[in-house]
Design an enzyme around this catalytic site. Structure first.
Site, short mmCIF file in Angstrom:
data_model
loop_
_atom_site.label_atom_id
_atom_site.label_comp_id
_atom_site.label_asym_id
_atom_site.label_seq_id
_atom_site.Cartn_x
_atom_site.Cartn_y
_atom_site.Cartn_z
CG HIS A 292 23.93 -44.99 23.62
ND1 HIS A 292 22.79 -45.76 23.57
CD2 HIS A 292 23.81 -44.06 22.65
CE1 HIS A 292 22.00 -45.30 22.61
NE2 HIS A 292 22.60 -44.27 22.04
CB CYS B 27 19.77 -47.27 28.48
SG CYS B 27 19.70 -46.60 26.83
#
Length: 82
Positions: free
Chosen positions: A57, A3
């Protein structure tokens, strides 16, 4: 983990091989500090750009890429409880 590199790739418009983001330690601004991110492009073209949640993130890039990617006066909204 995929991710972190995927977020860096999508938001920078470059493949992980170019961003050199392979994990949760690196981010695209380390390789391309002057690259225009996806939200930054809209900001540069006079759109109001806001972000929340886990667009980037956490802290990759640092401070959720403020002030480059997000409009002034519209701080990035991230809740650890979300």
């Amino acid at each position: 983990a995929i991710c972190g590199p995927t977020r860096n790739s999508f938001l920078s418009g470059r493949r992980p091989q170019r961003t050199q983001s392979w994990n949760f330690l690196n981010h695209f601004r380390e390789v391309g500090p002057h690259w225009v991110s996806f939200p930054q492009y809209f900001k540069l073209h006079n759109y109001t750009v806001t972000g929340s949640g886990k667009t980037y993130h956490p802290n990759l890039p640092p401070n959720w890429d403020q002030p480059l990617s997000w409009s002034k006066g519209r701080p990035y909204n991230f809740s650890k409880d979300a």
